[in-house]
Design an enzyme around this catalytic site. Structure first.
Site, mmCIF file in Angstrom:
data_model
loop_
_atom_site.group_PDB
_atom_site.id
_atom_site.type_symbol
_atom_site.label_atom_id
_atom_site.label_comp_id
_atom_site.label_asym_id
_atom_site.label_seq_id
_atom_site.Cartn_x
_atom_site.Cartn_y
_atom_site.Cartn_z
ATOM 1 N N GLU A 433 -5.688 -7.032 -5.092
ATOM 2 C CA GLU A 433 -4.501 -6.330 -4.584
ATOM 3 C C GLU A 433 -3.910 -7.182 -3.461
ATOM 4 O O GLU A 433 -4.631 -7.602 -2.545
ATOM 5 C CB GLU A 433 -4.846 -4.932 -4.047
ATOM 6 C CG GLU A 433 -3.596 -4.258 -3.449
ATOM 7 C CD GLU A 433 -3.780 -2.801 -3.036
ATOM 8 O OE1 GLU A 433 -4.897 -2.278 -3.141
ATOM 9 O OE2 GLU A 433 -2.764 -2.215 -2.605
ATOM 10 N N ASN A 488 2.143 -3.977 -4.179
ATOM 11 C CA ASN A 488 2.683 -2.662 -3.763
ATOM 12 C C ASN A 488 4.219 -2.674 -3.701
ATOM 13 O O ASN A 488 4.813 -3.569 -3.103
ATOM 14 C CB ASN A 488 2.154 -2.298 -2.379
ATOM 15 C CG ASN A 488 0.660 -2.064 -2.408
ATOM 16 O OD1 ASN A 488 0.200 -1.038 -2.876
ATOM 17 N ND2 ASN A 488 -0.108 -3.046 -1.941
ATOM 18 N N GLU A 520 2.015 -1.314 -7.849
ATOM 19 C CA GLU A 520 1.478 -0.040 -7.368
ATOM 20 C C GLU A 520 2.610 0.755 -6.723
ATOM 21 O O GLU A 520 3.352 0.233 -5.885
ATOM 22 C CB GLU A 520 0.362 -0.279 -6.339
ATOM 23 C CG GLU A 520 -0.836 -0.973 -6.933
ATOM 24 C CD GLU A 520 -2.029 -1.002 -5.983
ATOM 25 O OE1 GLU A 520 -1.983 -0.337 -4.924
ATOM 26 O OE2 GLU A 520 -3.006 -1.698 -6.316
ATOM 27 N N ASP A 550 -0.563 4.764 -6.967
ATOM 28 C CA ASP A 550 -1.410 4.488 -5.799
ATOM 29 C C ASP A 550 -1.717 5.769 -5.013
ATOM 30 O O ASP A 550 -0.971 6.747 -5.093
ATOM 31 C CB ASP A 550 -0.640 3.513 -4.886
ATOM 32 C CG ASP A 550 -1.561 2.744 -3.958
ATOM 33 O OD1 ASP A 550 -2.781 2.955 -4.035
ATOM 34 O OD2 ASP A 550 -1.049 1.942 -3.158
ATOM 35 N N GLU A 607 -10.641 3.561 -4.995
ATOM 36 C CA GLU A 607 -10.426 2.743 -3.794
ATOM 37 C C GLU A 607 -11.408 3.116 -2.693
ATOM 38 O O GLU A 607 -11.928 4.240 -2.670
ATOM 39 C CB GLU A 607 -9.027 3.015 -3.226
ATOM 40 C CG GLU A 607 -7.888 2.460 -4.035
ATOM 41 C CD GLU A 607 -6.588 2.615 -3.265
ATOM 42 O OE1 GLU A 607 -5.995 1.573 -2.953
ATOM 43 O OE2 GLU A 607 -6.173 3.745 -2.971
HETATM 44 P P1 C2E Z 1 -2.913 0.720 0.141
HETATM 45 O O1 C2E Z 1 -1.962 0.218 -0.873
HETATM 46 O O2 C2E Z 1 -3.609 1.995 -0.166
HETATM 47 O O3 C2E Z 1 -3.903 -0.436 0.418
HETATM 48 C C1 C2E Z 1 -5.237 -0.244 0.594
HETATM 49 C C2 C2E Z 1 -5.561 -0.196 2.025
HETATM 50 O O4 C2E Z 1 -6.894 0.255 2.184
HETATM 51 C C3 C2E Z 1 -5.499 -1.570 2.684
HETATM 52 O O5 C2E Z 1 -5.102 -1.412 4.013
HETATM 53 C C4 C2E Z 1 -6.940 -1.996 2.642
HETATM 54 O O6 C2E Z 1 -7.277 -2.928 3.636
HETATM 55 C C5 C2E Z 1 -7.642 -0.695 2.887
HETATM 56 N N1 C2E Z 1 -8.989 -0.685 2.330
HETATM 57 C C6 C2E Z 1 -9.420 -1.282 1.206
HETATM 58 N N2 C2E Z 1 -10.732 -1.034 0.998
HETATM 59 C C7 C2E Z 1 -11.124 -0.238 2.028
HETATM 60 C C8 C2E Z 1 -12.371 0.359 2.372
HETATM 61 O O7 C2E Z 1 -13.403 0.209 1.707
HETATM 62 N N3 C2E Z 1 -12.413 1.120 3.505
HETATM 63 C C9 C2E Z 1 -11.309 1.279 4.274
HETATM 64 N N4 C2E Z 1 -11.421 2.019 5.363
HETATM 65 N N5 C2E Z 1 -10.125 0.726 3.986
HETATM 66 C C10 C2E Z 1 -10.043 -0.031 2.858
HETATM 67 P P2 C2E Z 1 -3.964 -2.294 4.588
HETATM 68 O O8 C2E Z 1 -4.052 -3.675 4.101
HETATM 69 O O9 C2E Z 1 -3.972 -2.034 6.052
HETATM 70 O O10 C2E Z 1 -2.670 -1.667 3.956
HETATM 71 C C11 C2E Z 1 -2.257 -0.425 4.320
HETATM 72 C C12 C2E Z 1 -1.125 0.041 3.486
HETATM 73 O O11 C2E Z 1 0.040 -0.731 3.718
HETATM 74 C C13 C2E Z 1 -1.364 -0.116 2.005
HETATM 75 O O12 C2E Z 1 -2.155 0.917 1.551
HETATM 76 C C14 C2E Z 1 0.017 -0.059 1.450
HETATM 77 O O13 C2E Z 1 0.457 1.296 1.344
HETATM 78 C C15 C2E Z 1 0.837 -0.723 2.532
HETATM 79 N N6 C2E Z 1 1.076 -2.113 2.126
HETATM 80 C C16 C2E Z 1 0.310 -3.189 2.322
HETATM 81 N N7 C2E Z 1 0.910 -4.260 1.798
HETATM 82 C C17 C2E Z 1 2.067 -3.869 1.236
HETATM 83 C C18 C2E Z 1 3.141 -4.513 0.523
HETATM 84 O O14 C2E Z 1 3.115 -5.713 0.271
HETATM 85 N N8 C2E Z 1 4.189 -3.736 0.118
HETATM 86 C C19 C2E Z 1 4.225 -2.404 0.344
HETATM 87 N N9 C2E Z 1 5.277 -1.729 -0.078
HETATM 88 N N10 C2E Z 1 3.230 -1.771 1.005
HETATM 89 C C20 C2E Z 1 2.161 -2.478 1.436
HETATM 90 CA CA CA Z 2 -1.947 -0.151 -2.861
HETATM 91 CA CA CA Z 3 -4.114 2.922 -2.054
#
Ligand code: C2E
Ligand code: CA
Ligand code: CA
Length: 654
Positions: A433, A488, A520, A550, A607
């Site tokens: 991802e 995403n 997603e 998602d 996830e």
């Molecule tokens: P998301 O799409 O649900 O991404 C998964 C988030 O959960 C990611 O946080 C990831 O680091 C975190 N995660 C993955 N595995 C675990 C785990 O085992 N435990 C915990 N506590 N967390 C885990 P991240 O990278 O901080 O991203 C947060 C949100 O930001 C993403 O949620 C997504 O909604 C948004 N995002 C990130 N990158 C993009 C992007 O390129 N475009 C868009 N539109 N949204 C993005």
């Molecule tokens: Ca996602």
């Molecule tokens: Ca997610």
């Protein structure tokens, strides 16, 4: 059956009464009559006075002095009172009852004054030469004509003046031995008939005009009501809500206090989607009724649009009162709603802001209530949140970040981390991802959910998505063919055909097989504009990419949606995984989702797997595809490449 006919004399009498009565049950007509007559009657009295004094002057030397000037002197005194009353009415319009009395007096006075005036004038006819006699006839003619035309707006007065004059001239014609008077009398009768005819036409037009104005005013009132009321809930609408807010601010002028609130129904869209719009409308109407029920003096509810309501409550704004208002609203909307297909339960989130603590202008106050609502929806669903100093700090911080984001060079400052998605008990890596990262030279690293939210609120999101997608595809091009990427998309990316076309152009230019790419999307993004989102996803799917839903479980969590959209995978949110080992109800929900996905032939990615025991519990429930810190944290592109190399299946020795 025989109809009983009214005797003709009774019918005539009632027709005559109708013609001669003041229409006192028509207030608009009475008001209009008094308005016009208050200008015309003083003028008429003045004309009568001048004409009488003129006649007295020409006859003073030939007729007895008392007769000549007695009448003008009498009316000079007598007309003072009505003239004064009518002039007063033009400055201070009387109440309806008083206005009716004024008109009735005018109707009674008209024939009395006319008959006395004609009798006096005719009594002068026998004095003086033929010039003086001509003056008498002229005075009667001109006075009667003035009487009729100045009282055109009072039909009974016109008819009685005409009748009295006709009787007088008929009497003159029958009693005189001078043929010229006979001819004059007959001419006068003819002229009177013509004047009555004109007066009746005028009266018809006048009353029609008043009726038309009445209808116009009624329809304007109705339009005003329609423009300020929400027809579905019968609550005041958005326009009235903000008008009320404006009025209150003007009234208080910085003093006093009140609470303003934004209310949003959680799960309403799912009801609309699953049960149809009729059921949705019924739910909204019932929600409106419940809000109306809990509204007391000083509390004002309105429907602001869709499933959003507003409240303004004038109260003593101590913590307890504000909290109690919030919980009263939430409780009222929590009780099950009876729809045709059974009962549904939804909840409501409420954001409250206190005047003047939160702000002094309507925009600022509503913004604060909206921000508190946003907080309630994210962290306290189904509860009320009061706008606080902490929120104030967050808004300020968001404003600074927005400024930095606007000035940011996306190519330089934005990067991607990649988190592995694995399959089966052997943890085979099938994809990564792509997760956005921003390191601002001014404020340092900013969490993705923070800057993505800021970008989503503005037009920056599409540009950001395009930059990130190009970077993601550049990394994917370095990976082996069997490893895919999930990227995403936000609501903004789906909101227009143009942004979808831009995404497809970037995909096409990369030369990467669309089968390796998944997009997603969240339920919230899909729900912003369902039909546009469906079109956007269909276009992307037609290009050959996959679509994943998602954060499943955090939104409306209805698999009913899935059938509406071309979805290949769902990603179960990590909040479901936290308690998977300890909580049997959590396991039961997961099991049913996994089974449903199997039936619908949809892949299910779990996830947030952080521990081996969670992983084992999930495998037991039938889950096959996973993502989480346990398998690998999000990592920079070069690390992801090394991660893939390290997991490459070792070639079997020949
Ligand atoms: P998301 O799409 O649900 O991404 C998964 C988030 O959960 C990611 O946080 C990831 O680091 C975190 N995660 C993955 N595995 C675990 C785990 O085992 N435990 C915990 N506590 N967390 C885990 P991240 O990278 O901080 O991203 C947060 C949100 O930001 C993403 O949620 C997504 O909604 C948004 N995002 C990130 N990158 C993009 C992007 O390129 N475009 C868009 N539109 N949204 C993005
Ligand atoms: Ca996602
Ligand atoms: Ca997610």
């Amino acid at each position: 059956m025989k109809l009983r006919r009214e005797p003709s004399n009774v019918a005539w009498r009632s027709a005559a009464i109708d013609l001669l009565r003041v229409d006192d049950d028509n207030p608009e007509l009475v008001r209009a009559q008094v308005e016009v007559l208050s200008r015309q009657l003083p003028l008429l009295l003045f004309i009568c006075l001048i004409n009488s004094w003129a006649l007295a002057w020409t006859h003073y030397s030939v007729a007895p002095g008392l007769l000549a000037i007695g009448y003008p002197a009498l009316i000079t005194l007598g007309y003072c009172v009505p003239a004064w009353t009518w002039i007063g009415a033009s400055y201070r319009p009387p109440a309806h009852d008083e206005a009716c009395k004024l008109l009735q007096h005018a109707v009674v006075q008209a024939p009395i004054a006319t008959s006395i005036s004609i009798a006096w004038a005719l009594s002068l006819l026998r004095y003086g030469d033929s010039y003086a006699q001509g003056h008498v006839i002229f005075t009667i003619g001109i006075t009667v004509t003035s009487c009729i035309f100045c009282q055109l707006h009072l039909r009974p007065a016109v008819l009685l003046v005409a009748f009295t004059t006709a009787v007088a001239f008929l009497g003159l014609a029958l009693t005189t031995d001078r043929p010229v008077f006979v001819v004059i009398s007959l001419s006068m009768l003819l002229a009177l008939a013509a004047m009555v005819y004109i007066a009746l036409i005028f009266w018809r037009d006048f009353t029609t005009k008043i009726e038309f104005q009445k209808e116009l005013a009624a329809s304007q009132r109705e339009n005003l009501l329609l423009a300020n009321i929400d027809m579905l809930t019968q609550l005041p609408n958005r326009r009235q809500f903000f008008a009320k807010l404006q009025d209150l601010l003007r009234l208080l002028g910085g003093g006093g206090s009140f609470v303003i609130g934004a209310i949003d129904l959680d799960g309403f869209k799912a009801v609309n989607d699953l049960y149809g719009h009729v059921a949705g409308d019924r739910l909204l109407a019932e929600a409106g009724r419940r809000l109306m029920k809990i509204s007391d003096v000083g509390t004002f509810f309105a429907r602001l649009g869709g499933d959003e309501f507003g409240v303004i409550a004038q109260m003593d704004v101590n913590d307890e009162n504000v909290r109690s208002l919030g919980s009263r609203i939430c409780e009222a909307l929590q009780a099950p709603f009876e729809l045709q297909d059974g009962g549904v339960t939804i909840s409501s989130s409420v954001g409250l802001a206190i005047y003047p603590k939160a702000g002094l202008t309507e925009e600022r106050l509503f913004e604060c209530a909206d921000y508190a609502l946003y907080h309630a929806k994210r962290r306290n669903r189904g509860r009320a949140v009061v706008f606080s100093l902490e929120h104030e700090g967050e808004i300020r911080e968001a404003a600074i970040l927005e400024l930095c984001l606007r000035e940011a060079d996306f190519d330089k400052e934005m990067s991607l981390h990649f988190q592995p998605i694995v399959e089966g008990p052997g943890e085979r890596v099938i994809a990564f991802e792509a997760l956005a990262r921003w390191r601002s030279p001014k404020v340092g690293p900013v969490a993705p959910d923070v800057f993505i939210r800021i970008a989503e609120r503005s037009e920056m999101m599409s540009r950001l998505t395009q930059t990130l997608l190009r970077k993601a595809l550049a990394s994917v091009s370095q990976w082996p063919e069997h490893i895919g990427v999930t990227f995403n998309l936000s609501a903004r990316d789906l909101a227009s055909g143009e942004s979808v076309a831009n995404i497809i152009a970037i995909l096409a230019a990369s030369g990467i097989s669309p089968g390796r790419i998944d997009f997603e999307v969240t339920e919230t993004a899909l729900m912003q504009d369902v039909s546009q989102a469906r079109d956007a996803l269909q276009e992307l799917k037609a290009f050959g990419v996959g679509i994943a839903l998602d954060d499943f479980g955090t939104g409306y969590s209805s698999l009913g949606y899935i059938r509406q959209f071309p979805i290949d995978r769902i990603k179960i949110d990590r909040s479901f995984i936290k308690d998977v080992e300890a909580d049997p109800s959590c396991r039961a929900i997961l099991k049913s989702v996994v089974d449903l996905c199997k039936n619908l032939q949809i892949t299910c990615v779990v996830e947030g797997v952080e521990t081996s025991s969670q992983w084992e519990a999930l495998i037991e429930l039938g889950c096959t595809t996973f993502q989480g810190y346990f398998f690998g944290k999000p990592m920079p592109a070069d690390e992801a490449a090394r991660f893939i190399d390290a997991r490459q299946p070792v070639a079997e020795p020949l």
